[in-house]
Enzyme design. Structure first.
Site, mmCIF file in Angstrom:
data_model
loop_
_atom_site.group_PDB
_atom_site.id
_atom_site.type_symbol
_atom_site.label_atom_id
_atom_site.label_comp_id
_atom_site.label_asym_id
_atom_site.label_seq_id
_atom_site.Cartn_x
_atom_site.Cartn_y
_atom_site.Cartn_z
ATOM 1 N N HIS B 253 1.825 -1.339 0.154
ATOM 2 C CA HIS B 253 0.003 0.145 0.248
ATOM 3 C C HIS B 253 0.959 1.583 0.128
ATOM 4 C CE1 HIS B 253 -3.201 2.599 0.880
ATOM 5 N NE2 HIS B 253 -4.081 1.932 0.924
ATOM 6 N N ARG B 273 -6.404 10.333 -0.564
ATOM 7 C CA ARG B 273 -5.774 10.922 -1.755
ATOM 8 C C ARG B 273 -7.615 10.846 -2.126
ATOM 9 N NH1 ARG B 273 -2.486 6.228 -3.393
ATOM 10 N NH2 ARG B 273 -3.313 5.648 -1.507
#
Ligand SMILES: Cc1cc2nc3c(=O)[nH]c(=O)nc-3n(C[C@H](O)[C@H](O)[C@H](O)COP(=O)(O)OP(=O)(O)OC[C@H]3O[C@@H](n4cnc5c(N)ncnc54)[C@H](O)[C@@H]3O)c2cc1C
Ligand code: SF4
Ligand code: SF4
Ligand code: FES
Ligand code: FES
Lengths: 253, 640, 268
Positions: B253, B273
């Site tokens: 990740h 994000r």
């Protein structure tokens, strides 16, 4: 980086003592990190429970300087430079080894709590519930079962004999969760709580709420509303009068 | 059903389930409902398995938020996410059955967030075309595991009402670790393990065993995974004679915490994000614009202005490059740090503070706000976060039959993260939780059916004695302490088998891992048998080593880059490799690797895609077998 | 282990930790302050209730809440808005019909229960500090089971708060007719705070909507419940503030009545 003194309780059912360790502590560490360092460098068989190290699983409960808390969320900067940090196992439950206690009490109490009982005629996929109706129960479902509340509650912490009649705050919010669940069909949860689970033992002194790492308002939103529901059923004069006059129950809406 | 024999507690049941995460518990429910007696074993306490940490949600095409969603769209998204290496049948079953598995949870008492009509709300996530993730805030995994835990309890209550005993038919033995499986002539007989609290031994005879032990992330130092993830199930399967596939595919990740050191690896959700956060380096540059690969140029913005417009007007602008697939972002961060533009702690900045107002941030990302505040003293509404890649999930795992989840060993089943194939080379966010439910149920069902028709099993004394001796070996070991050895293993994997791999480094890794073998074999545990974490870790080390070797071998063999496997010396996907799975088995203690064709998708599934899309992945012979039907433009992404 | 595969609630030994508590912070501070605060207030209130004077400002119709409603034949006639029928006796407070209920309301209030159980009864004095008693049955039997009657007292307190509000409205008076002075602000402020305390009561919260299973079917009650919940969240704060405001209001009325200060008048 600095060296700190830790006192960790080590022992088992036969007895034990606080053992002192001088151990290195780095910036940003939590108590569990330091325990792990002691384990890796000085006491490889030091027993401690943990899993997520992010406050999500509720495994790492212990008492740090006397206060019950998650060791993975107890930052070292909570303590003064040079302050000795004492870590002990949960006091209320039987000791297994070092920082690990036997928490089966909580699982047994959970098992004695009647489960969710959905309407018999509702098929999967047909459940409709409004967000406002599930929110109260959702708060209780945040519980990570760290059992800090169960451990701190003086009803059992200081009175072993109450473990029989008293189920504890964790169980009370489970009962509240189900009693407030929009689709639960049982109507006897309040009676069970009062008569079999010892709701009346709670004197709402709120230590459970104080230690809950999930900030669940255990007392205000769970236990007291349950006490109020019981009171409404058994002791409220207006409800009693209303029932006399209208001959119907107020409990179901 | 229990008798004690030479200090080994002997138990029997129809279905033994190893692992009490989402997959294991769902299997237990199903096997119990099928009328079989079930024992569930777990290393941690009941209700604390790794599934508890999942945040985002569980993917299921229920179409509650967007009614155009259906299983075909979900299937398509899953295949794209896995770069077409997925076992198509698993992906198909998963997409078809996930909604029913989610709805079932409501009947067990789960309380998902709701839509205005009172249905289960669904959220958007990377790679999913429509809002698809059933969720409860950012604690979906907790809801899932607690719901299943409570369902088990309710079944026990039913049993108690009927028979007077809570545990006759369904028993949970937690804080116990399985160290060996008993197999005779390719047929499972039972399992051996120890109780963590006392250190005493257990031998459980069972005609059906379900492995649901989760992943391998603890072999890496920087990981979002917990201590449980030592690859026990993978190793047990290998030793029992089953095979592993796709072990080279590990999802890193891109955004894990990097500072302070003690929290390094803890996940920072992708939603940061998605909600406007950007990645910058120490020069203050928003660097992701430099890392848009050719194949994605059409979908991703090349100027900050366009990228910023996307948040409010996604139809007329291309998406910000921060939302590229996970592997791309992880590689970009890696490159920036290597080029000396990383922070002093070896990460980059993830900044949402300068882009969104504090109220928005605390509302959208409450747990991230809390996590940084509590653990790092960082106020994410005022300062940027420091992030870097973290080992998160293994796509590879035990090779199973898609419909029954049975492994190559008769009576041995596997479900959840420990199984392989479903996610291909890369898993989409939310597809794991649904995977646990779909295949957990199937595992329980088929394990129960197998137990019903299986012959009685027996565990002989010698096998038990061998297993016991094996388990006690660390107490007589004279070598190093297990914590040092684990650190050494993690160091090798992190340095040589990480996100970016090279043939030379993988070869080196295999040499170094080999060198660790005798050291691990000679590991020394101090202290006694009662709750001794040092001893427990000493026993886990061998499993971690086996999985690490399997990963390194497969990673060396596959000289292409795809999903969770990036070879610097072999960039890009190769359609020939698309057709190939790497399968590993254990022979005389050595991991053996062979190639095996990926099963070809049948025409009706192939026709769900456009030919132009298939052409990006497949050789012409593969996709020309059918006339491709309509299908929306590909858009790929990964998630947590 | 241990969690579910063992069926008895047994009592195997706990960790043998010598110290009764290992808390290093000053956990005694809160109970000590609570004892001091509550004792001081009770002393003042007792004195005032039996003082039977300086409770009414005739010019401006200020009546202290400690004497409302004034039912004794000893009350100044204008101050008795609801009639005078109680005998005038030094041991019988003028507001003898309301005060016991108010006392009971506060005594059975969930917050005050917590406060005095902890500070006076040491059960427990602080979290993770041992209970001061060997036996404990909580609120399961007499007399403490009576705490469940809080609901009765809430209903009465609601009425009394209405009376206090009425008093505060009647107080816009001067010898010239309508009037408005600092005393009005004090009385109004006190009443407003009393509402915050009373409407945030747990029983109120329950009655407003807390007992419902489906908020979505009762939007009005849901709103009322939400308001009660917001206030309830700070119930402890309102409990202390109203102790202060009651005392202050009473003192203000006493001071004006006794002529120690004169009321600051804005209109008439
Ligand atoms: C931080 C984080 C966030 C995530 N978020 C998401 C998300 O939003 N959506 C999503 O779909 N996925 C998410 N995932 C991935 C997902 O949570 C996991 O892949 C999934 O929970 C694995 O479940 P499982 O049932 O396979 O195993 P687990 O839940 O890991 O359970 C494994 C069980 O096996 C037991 N076990 C292991 N070895 C042994 C042994 N030797 N003997 C006995 N018992 C053993 C363990 O004790 C445990 O009970 C996330 C993962 C992480 C780390
Ligand atoms: S409020 Fe009740 S349940 Fe909670 S700790 Fe106090 S006595 Fe125990
Ligand atoms: S209610 Fe809070 S303190 Fe109690 S077990 Fe749950 S999370 Fe822990
Ligand atoms: S380790 Fe999971 S809560 Fe601390
Ligand atoms: S007044 Fe405090 S709870 Fe009712």
């Amino acid at each position: 980086m600095s060296t700190r003194t830790f006192r960790v309780w080590r022992g088992d059912a036969e007895g034990g003592e606080l053992v002192e360790f001088d151990v290195e502590v780095n910036e940003g560490e939590v108590v569990l990190d330091v325990i792990h360092r002691i384990q890796a460098e000085q006491a490889p068989d030091l027993a401690v429970r943990w899993n997520c190290k992010a406050g999500k699983c509720g495994s790492c409960s212990a008492e740090v300087n006397g206060m019950p808390r998650l060791t993975c969320m107890a930052r070292m900067n909570l303590f003064e430079e040079g302050e000795t940090v004492t870590v002990t196992p949960l006091r209320t439950f039987p000791i297994m080894r070092d920082l690990v206690t036997d928490v089966s009490f909580n699982y047994q109490k959970a098992r004695e709590t009647p489960s969710f009982t959905p309407p018999a005629d509702l098929a999967p996929g047909e459940y409709r519930m409004q967000q406002v109706d599930v929110e109260r129960s959702q708060e209780f479902r945040k519980c990570i079962e760290c059992f800090l509340c169960q451990n701190t509650c003086h009803v059992v912490r200081d009175h072993e004999e109450n473990k029989e009649p008293f189920a504890g705050p964790r169980v009370f919010i489970r009962v509240a969760e189900l009693d407030m669940h929009p689709l639960d069909t049982r109507t006897d949860r309040q009676d069970t709580a009062q008569d079999e689970q010892g709701l009346g033992y709670c004197n709402i002194t709120k230590c459970c709420t104080e230690v809950c790492p999930e900030n669940i308002h255990i007392t205000d939103n769970g236990i007291i509303p349950m006490k109020e529901r019981v009171a409404g059923d058994r002791y409220d004069p207006l409800v009693w009068l209303g029932r006399k006059i209208f001959r119907k129950g107020e409990r179901q809406d | 059903m229990s008798e004690t024999d030479n200090d080994v507690e002997r138990l029997t049941c129809d279905v033994l389930i190893i692992g009490a995460g989402g997959a294991g518990l769902r299997a237990a429910v199903e096997a119990r409902l099928a009328g079989r007696s079930v024992i569930v074993i777990s290393k941690s306490l009941f209700g604390k398995a790794h599934t508890v940490m999942a945040e985002g949600g569980a993917a299921a095409a229920m179409g509650n938020v967007n009614s155009r969603d259906n299983w075909q769209v979900h299937f398509r998204d899953t295949m794209r996410g896995g770069k077409f290496l997925n076992d198509y049948r698993m992906a198909e079953l998963h997409a078809k059955e996930a909604p029913d598995r989610i709805w079932e949870l409501e009947t067990y008492g789960a309380l998902f967030d709701r839509t205005p009509e009172g249905k289960i709300s669904q959220r958007n996530f990377g790679g999913h075309e429509y809002p698809r993730l059933a969720h409860v805030g950012d604690r979906t995994g907790l809801e899932l595991i607690r719901t299943l835990q409570q369902k088990l309890v309710s079944l026990q209550q039913d049993d108690a009402a009927a028979t007077g005993s809570f545990e006759d038919r369904l028993r949970v033995i937690d804080e116990a670790t399985i160290t060996d499986l008993f197999v005779s002539d390719g047929v499972v007989q039972g399992a051996f393990g120890y109780r963590r609290d006392t250190g005493s031994f257990l031998a459980i005879a069972a005609p059906s065993i379900v492995l649901a032990t989760g992943g391998i992330g603890r072999s890496f130092k920087v990981t979002s995974n917990s201590w449980e993830y030592t690859g026990d199930g993978h190793a047990l399967a290998l030793k029992a004679g089953a095979s592993l596939i796709n072990m080279e595919f590990i999802q890193f990740h891109p955004t894990g915490m990097v500072w302070p050191p003690s929290v390094r690896g803890i996940l920072v959700t992708e939603s940061v994000r998605g909600d406007g956060g950007v990645l910058t380096n120490t020069d203050g540059k928003r660097f992701m614009f430099d890392y848009i690969p050719e194949v994605f140029k059409a979908q991703y913005a090349d100027t900050p202005e366009e990228a910023d417009r996307w948040y409010t007007d996604p139809d007329h602008n291309r998406r910000p490059p921060e939302l590229l697939p996970r592997d791309e972002v992880a590689r970009a961060i890696n490159a920036e740090v290597k080029a000396g533009r990383g922070t002093e702690h070896g990460g980059v900045y993830l900044d949402i503070a300068s882009r969104r107002d504090p109220a928005y941030i605390t509302k959208q990302l409450p747990s991230m706000y809390h996590q940084f505040k509590e653990l790092a003293d960082v106020d994410i509404t005022a300062e940027p976060m420091e992030v870097g890649p973290t080992c998160h999930y293994i796509m590879g795992g035990i090779e199973v039959d898609a419909d029954t989840t049975e492994t190559g060993v008769t009576g041995l089943f596997a479900a959840g993260e420990v199984s392989g194939g479903m996610h291909g080379s890369n898993r989409l966010g939310g597809n794991s939780l649904s995977d646990l439910l779909v295949f957990g149920k199937r595992a329980g069902e088929h394990a129960a059916a197998h137990a019903e028709r299986a012959e009685t099993v027996a565990i002989d004394k010698e096998s038990i004695e061998r297993a016991a001796t094996n388990a006690l070996r660390p107490f007589t070991g004279e070598g190093e302490n297990p914590y040092e050895l684990q650190a050494a293993l993690q160091e090798v994997n992190g340095r040589l088998v990480g996100i970016i791999r090279r043939a030379s480094e993988l070869e080196e890794a295999l040499v170094e891992l080999d060198a660790l073998r005798p050291r691990i074999a000679n590991v020394a545990a101090a202290g006694g048998r009662a709750y001794n974490p040092g001893w427990h870790l000493a026993l886990d080390l061998e499993n971690m080593l086996l999985c690490s070797i399997a990963t390194a071998k497969a990673a060396l063999e596959r000289d292409e880059s795809r999903g969770g496997h990036t070879r610097e010396d072999a960039p890009g996907m190769d359609p020939q490799w698309r057709k190939t799975n790497l399968v590993e088995t254990l022979e005389d203690g050595e991991v053996r690797l062979r190639r095996k064709p990926v099963p070809a998708m049948p025409p009706e599934l192939l026709s769900l895609f456009e030919t132009t899309e298939l052409a990006k992945y497949m050789t012409p012979e593969e996709y020309r077998t059918t006339a491709a039907a309509e299908g929306p433009e590909a858009e790929q992404e990964d998630a947590e | 282990m241990s969690t579910t595969d063992d069926t008895s609630v047994s009592a195997p030994p706990r960790a043998a930790i010598e110290a009764r508590t290992l808390r290093t912070d000053n956990w005694m501070r809160v109970p000590v302050l609570t004892v001091l605060g509550l004792t001081a207030w009770v002393a003042y209130a007792t004195f005032r209730v039996f003082y039977q004077g300086n409770y009414w400002v005739a010019d401006y119709h200020y009546l202290t809440p400690f004497y409302s409603p004034c039912f004794s034949v000893g009350c100044v006639p204008e101050s008795a808005h609801f009639g005078r029928f109680l005998p005038d006796h030094p041991l019988l407070p003028y507001a003898a019909l309301s005060l016991p209920f108010l006392l009971a309301f506060r005594l059975t209030c969930y917050y005050y229960r917590k406060a005095y159980y902890r500070s006076f009864w040491l059960s427990p004095p602080a979290c993770a500090v041992p209970d001061g008693h060997a036996k404990y049955t909580g609120e399961t039997r007499l007399p403490l089971i009576g705490q469940n009657l809080h609901r009765y007292f809430f209903y009465v307190a609601l009425l009394i708060t209405l009376v206090n509000t009425y008093d505060a409205i009647l107080a816009f008076q001067s010898p010239a007719g309508f009037g408005f002075g600092l005393g009005n602000l004090v009385l109004l402020g006190n009443v407003a705070l009393l509402w915050c305390y009373t409407f945030g009561c747990h029983s109120c919260r329950h009655v407003m909507g807390g007992k419902l299973r489906h908020f979505s079917k009762h939007p009005v009650r849901y709103r009322l419940w939400t308001i009660a919940s917001v206030l309830n969240n700070r119930h402890m704060m309102w409990a202390w503030i109203t102790l202060g405001s009651l005392m202050l209001t009473d003192f203000y009325v006493m001071a004006v009545s006794a002529g120690w200060i004169s009321d600051l008048r804005f209109i008439n």
